[in-house]
Enzyme design. Sequence first.
Site, mmCIF file in Angstrom:
data_model
loop_
_atom_site.group_PDB
_atom_site.id
_atom_site.type_symbol
_atom_site.label_atom_id
_atom_site.label_comp_id
_atom_site.label_asym_id
_atom_site.label_seq_id
_atom_site.Cartn_x
_atom_site.Cartn_y
_atom_site.Cartn_z
ATOM 1 N N HIS A 103 -32.310 -21.501 41.029
ATOM 2 C CA HIS A 103 -30.956 -20.973 41.231
ATOM 3 C C HIS A 103 -30.746 -20.568 42.683
ATOM 4 O O HIS A 103 -31.694 -20.257 43.397
ATOM 5 C CB HIS A 103 -30.649 -19.807 40.286
ATOM 6 C CG HIS A 103 -31.586 -18.641 40.413
ATOM 7 N ND1 HIS A 103 -32.886 -18.656 39.930
ATOM 8 C CD2 HIS A 103 -31.407 -17.416 40.963
ATOM 9 C CE1 HIS A 103 -33.457 -17.485 40.174
ATOM 10 N NE2 HIS A 103 -32.582 -16.725 40.807
ATOM 11 N N HIS A 105 -28.195 -18.067 44.995
ATOM 12 C CA HIS A 105 -27.162 -17.038 45.046
ATOM 13 C C HIS A 105 -26.230 -17.359 46.205
ATOM 14 O O HIS A 105 -26.680 -17.526 47.343
ATOM 15 C CB HIS A 105 -27.776 -15.652 45.275
ATOM 16 C CG HIS A 105 -28.591 -15.155 44.129
ATOM 17 N ND1 HIS A 105 -28.066 -14.357 43.136
ATOM 18 C CD2 HIS A 105 -29.895 -15.361 43.806
ATOM 19 C CE1 HIS A 105 -29.024 -14.083 42.251
ATOM 20 N NE2 HIS A 105 -30.141 -14.681 42.641
#
Length: 138
Positions: A103, A105
């Site tokens: 992932h 951010h």
Amino acid sequence: MTDTHPSCIFCNIIAGIAPAVIVYQNDDCLCLLPPEANAYGHTVIIPKVHCESLYDTPSEVLSALMTTCKHLAQHYRECINATGVNLLHASGIDAQQSAFHFHIHLLPRFTNDGIDAWPNLPVIHVDREVLLERLRVE
Ligand SMILES: [Zn+2]
């Protein structure tokens, strides 16, 4: 996409089992607002296939993720007047990765937003010639 892991929170979100606030998705990526935001518009971008980290994520998936980050960054510049963006990522326990589904951010930035997303890291002293011999990509 079928490569899901039942114990992975992001896979459960992709499968529609776990709730999430989804900002955008396409064939490859899903973008969601984390429960605790660190910036106005803080968004987490994940691939729809389960990959743990940078090390096992296929290049075409990484390309799709980065293209999606750019798409969101441009959109946030228009819709919330963001004037900049930080992309934060961790791969590996020693890099402080906490959720083991790749992932990124995305932190929209604004004039005088008070956020320091660029920590003061210690300066280390190394022999750059020796280091170069070890790091050089042949
Ligand atoms: Zn997963």
